[in-house]
Structure formats: structure tokens, C-alpha cells
Design an enzyme around this catalytic site. Structure first.
Site, PDB file in Angstrom:
ATOM      1  N   HIS A   1       0.814  -1.212   0.000  1.00 24.49           N
ATOM      2  CA  HIS A   1       0.000   0.000   0.000  1.00 24.49           C
ATOM      3  C   HIS A   1       0.852   1.269   0.000  1.00 24.49           C
ATOM      4  O   HIS A   1       0.393   2.319  -0.455  1.00 24.49           O
ATOM      5  CB  HIS A   1      -0.931  -0.016   1.217  1.00 24.49           C
ATOM      6  CG  HIS A   1      -2.166   0.826   1.060  1.00 24.49           C
ATOM      7  ND1 HIS A   1      -2.222   1.964   0.277  1.00 24.49           N
ATOM      8  CD2 HIS A   1      -3.405   0.700   1.598  1.00 24.49           C
ATOM      9  CE1 HIS A   1      -3.432   2.489   0.348  1.00 24.49           C
ATOM     10  NE2 HIS A   1      -4.170   1.738   1.125  1.00 24.49           N
TER      11      HIS A   1
ATOM     12  N   GLU B   1      -8.990  -1.059 -20.292  1.00 23.69           N
ATOM     13  CA  GLU B   1      -9.077  -1.829 -21.536  1.00 23.69           C
ATOM     14  C   GLU B   1      -7.752  -2.517 -21.828  1.00 23.69           C
ATOM     15  O   GLU B   1      -6.746  -1.876 -22.139  1.00 23.69           O
ATOM     16  CB  GLU B   1      -9.429  -0.894 -22.703  1.00 23.69           C
ATOM     17  CG  GLU B   1      -9.682  -1.600 -24.011  1.00 23.69           C
ATOM     18  CD  GLU B   1     -11.046  -2.270 -24.074  1.00 23.69           C
ATOM     19  OE1 GLU B   1     -11.090  -3.477 -24.389  1.00 23.69           O
ATOM     20  OE2 GLU B   1     -12.058  -1.594 -23.814  1.00 23.69           O
TER      21      GLU B   1
END
Length: 458
Positions: free
Chosen positions: A171, A398
């Protein structure tokens, strides 16, 4: 209004995806990168733990899993050039006692695996199945504990030709927004001869504490930390570590119409013309009411409840951070009210408190919170935290083989954290205002929460 998830209970879900690991290796940057140490801000410092996400893809006959594996290996090597820190390792600076990233080109992890199931066999992807943890490797067995990568990517193929891409990242490397840009860049490099989608801004010094640190606001949303920040025992965050034993969990689904209803209700009640009525603000308010009033002795109406939620500070700072800032640029906002206010008060007044918590996060407030961290080395502190994955848009990325069917974090049920997930239909541009609310509570509190949820939506 508002519905409960109709997925099978956890005892009927597949607990073993029968995953076999075939190969584990290190991927190195495609080009040589500079050896250096990367400064980590005080926000990054307290986030030294791994976050796991899974991205499910339908079968695509033009891109069988074997081809996907090869393209992702190449793509990862390419992005490790602009994201050179991701091929580094966490270390403690012996002089300052601070965590930093040693950009030593040690590599990122890559794992190839397969499942004996088809993608459709594992059921509703929105349903938080603990078995999804098998789709992610958090540690590489052939490396020592102090040499583990900050990023490990696992591709797990299903018998149908679909596959899951599991990512475990530290993180301190990314917040949700910068991770989204990393995904977009990874996807772009999986194409042939396509440029990066976003040029990452890697310098964390814009979020360094002032010298001397100057705390100019009270920070009730933060809790002082007694353990030195570089101590090994502090490798995981001690805040929000409630026990997961004997917790029931349910998904409460709010449709686009439900969210619109809450926004319209707020608009009709409020007299404030400058109140920003967002989907997040009204959903947070609804959850806050239900969660606070489901706890403990409801006869104690003078008890104060504090809800925490993250605010992106990139555009709130002076000067603003670039949108492509790669580190953690979120701070914890808070709203406080008594149980009496939560029970009886107009919904719009509570939405105002949530909105005010966000607007409180000015440049000076953010700088004060960062400086507070420099002095006290603390963590967010409140009754519970709302962690939103609702609008991050991971599933809009995408790839050459298409967009993910669904993207989600691997869920660990926690009483003091409520998670917001996008609805799976939203990935195709439909019903994109719908949200799933994952709540984990002891059974009696869950019954009360459910009752309040339907009451306040009526």
C-alpha cells in the site's frame, strides 16, 4: 427500496478453487533504471501492508491464457521502467528511522497458475468469497522475508479459457487512484507499440512534513502510535483490527434509483444552497446511521459516533499535486454526531456533516495532519471506516483481450470497516450508480442494521 444480496450463503460458496501454481519468477525492468532511495511521506509510512485485488476476464479466443501470460510478462517489464520503485524493496533508513523504498531493481513477482473450475462455476463475482485469496500470491517462497517484492502478479487460468489477474501490491506504493493509473499503464503496455496511458509522478517530497512540523488543527480522527514507526512489530496497521470471529456478513445493494432517492430526499430537506449532494455523501450517511445505531446500548442516545472516510487531497493542496501522483494522497475525513441526532435528525443535516468533513480537508488542514504524523506517528481513529471502491473504475481498464468482467479487492470481514463495491452491471455502462455495501457484524447487530437500513430507505 434497497435489497439484500441473493447470493448463496458462505457455507454454499466454493471454498477451494483447486488452484495449482505452475511457475513463479521475478520480472525485471525492460531497461536499466537508476539506483536510489525513494522518500515515503508520512501518509505512506503507516501503510506498510499489502493490498490484494482480483480482476476477472472472460474467455477470448484470440487471447488464450498462455498468450496473456506472455503479454503480461512483457508489459510488467516495460512498466517497471517508469515505476522503478515497484521493482525495489522496503527498508528502514538507519539514520532517520523512516521507511523508504530502495530502488534496487530487485524485480517484481510473476506467478502462473490454473484452476480446475470454469469462471462461471465460482458464482457471483460480487459475492465476497474468501477463496479468491487463492488467486493471489502474497509472498514468493524462494525469496527471504526481507526481500519480498512490492508487487506480485498472478495469472490463474480457468478451464473455460477465462482467467483471473491477481495483484498484490504494498500500500505504500499506491493509493486507489494511483493504482488505477498503474493498471491503465500495465494494460497499455500489453498492446503492441502503445504509449503509456499516464506518465507517473513519482516524487513523494511534495507531501513531506514542514520544518518544523506545525499542527494547527485538532485531529480527533487520528490516534497516537506508541511503537516506533520502523519497528518490525508495526509491519501491519494496528488500527481497525477488530476480531472477525462470530461475524455475520451481508451485502446490501443500493440501486441507481435508491441512490437517486437519497439525493432527492436531501435536496428537498436542506436549506443550504452550497451543499454538494453526491452519491457517496448520501450513501455514507445512510450507512453511518445504520451502523452507529446498531451498536451497543441504543438507550444511550447521547453517545457520539464518528465515521471515517478517505478524501483525495491532490487538488486540495496549494499548489495541487499532479493527478498522476503515484503515492498515497488521501487523508481521513470524519463526521461526528450523537446517536440522538442520527436517530431523529433530518437526513439532510447528517449529509451536511459528511460534506463538511470533506470540505474541512483544505491545504492547511492536510498539512497539519501530515505534520501531526511527523510528531506522533499515528493512525486514523474512529468508530468505523467506510472504504470505498465504488468509483475507482478498475474494471474500465481496456486490455488487448477486453475489459475485466469484474474487479474487486480480496475481502477480509471486519466489524469496523464497511466496504463499498461497484455493481457488476456498471462495468458495461449500465446501472453505474448502483453500489454494493458489505457489512460484517455480530448476528444481533446485523439484524438491527438490516432493520434500520430498510427503515431509513422507506
Amino acid at each position: 427500496m434497497g435489497t439484500l444480496d441473493q447470493s448463496p450463503p458462505s457455507d454454499m460458496a466454493i471454498h477451494d478453487l483447486k488452484v495449482t501454481i505452475h511457475d513463479s519468477e521475478l520480472i525485471f525492468a525492460a531497461n536499466e533504471t537508476e539506483k536510489k532511495s525513494l522518500f515515503l511521506s508520512n501518509i505512506d509510512q503507516v501503510l506498510n501492508f499489502d493490498v490484494q485485488t482480483v480482476h476477472f476476464f472472460r474467455a477470448n479466443s484470440e487471447f488464450p491464457p498462455k498468450m496473456v501470460v506472455e503479454k503480461l510478462k512483457i508489459a510488467l517489464g516495460k512498466v517497471l521502467v517508469p515505476y522503478d520503485f515497484l521493482a525495489g524493496r522496503i527498508k528502514v533508513n538507519n539514520e532517520s528511522g523512516r521507511l523508504e523504498i530502495d530502488c534496487n531493481s530487485a524485480g517484481a513477482g510473476f506467478v502462473v497458475a490454473s484452476s480446475e473450475f470454469c469462471l462461471n462455476d465460482i458464482g457471483d463475482l460480487v459475492y465476497p468469497n474468501p477463496a479468491f485469496a487463492q488467486l493471489i500470491v502474497q509472498k514468493l517462497d524462494f525469496l527471504e522475508a526481507n526481500n519480498q517484492p512490492l508487487c506480485i502478479l498472478q495469472v490463474t487460468s480457468f478451464k473455460c479459457g477465462g482467467f483471473a489477474m491477481g495483484l498484490s501490491t504494498n500500500h505504500c506504493s499506491f493509493d486507489g487512484i494511483s493504482f488505477k493509473y498503474f493498471l491503465q499503464n500495465l494494460a497499455s503496455q500489453a498492446f503492441d507499440n502503445k504509449p503509456l496511458a499516464v506518465i507517473p509522478f513519482k516524487d513523494r517530497l511534495p507531501l513531506a512534513a514542514r520544518s518544523p512540523p506545525t499542527v494547527t488543527f485538532p485531529h480527533p480522527e487520528l490516534l497516537k502510535l506508541k511503537v516506533p514507526i520502523g519497528d518490525e512489530s508495526n509491519s501491519s496497521p494496528p488500527v481497525f483490527d477488530g476480531q472477525s470471529d462470530d461475524l455475520a456478513f451481508k451485502i446490501f445493494r443500493l440501486s441507481s434509483d435508491d441512490v437517486s432517492y437519497l439525493k432527492e430526499k436531501t435536496k428537498n430537506e436542506t436549506e443550504k444552497t452550497d451543499l454538494k449532494i453526491t452519491g457517496f455523501n448520501v450513501v455514507t450517511t445512510l450507512i453511518w446511521r445504520c451502523k452507529a445505531l446498531s451498536l451497543g446500548n441504543t438507550a444511550d442516545m447521547d453517545r457520539e459516533s464518528t465515521v471515517l472516510y478517505a478524501v483525495d487531497i491532490r487538488q486540495r493542496l496549494k499548489p495541487p499535486l499532479p493527478a498522476s501522483y503515484t503515492g498515497n494522497a488521501v487523508l481521513t475525513a470524519y463526521a461526528t454526531a450523537t446517536c440522538k441526532e442520527l436517530e431523529e435528525g433530518p437526513f439532510s443535516k447528517l449529509v451536511e456533516k459528511v460534506y463538511e468533513g470533506s470540505t474541512r480537508m483544505t491545504d492547511e488542514y492536510a498539512r497539519s495532519a501530515i505534520d501531526w504524523g511527523e510528531i506522533y506517528k499515528g493512525f486514523p481513529h474512529g468508530e468505523f471506516l467506510i472504504s470505498s471502491w465504488w468509483r475507482l473504475g478498475f474494471a474500465e481498464t481496456e486490455f488487448p483481450w477486453g475489459k475485466p468482467r469484474y474487479s474487486c479487492p480480496v475481502v477480509y470481514h471486519r466489524k469496523d470497516i464497511v466496504l463499498l463495491f461497484p455493481d457488476i452491471e456498471g462495468n458495461d455502462g449500465l446501472n453505474n450508480n448502483a453500489v454494493n455495501v458489505l457489512v460484517a457484524l455480530p448476528p444481533k447487530e446485523m439484524d438491527k442494521f438490516e432493520s434500520l437500513f430498510h427503515k431509513f430507505l422507506a
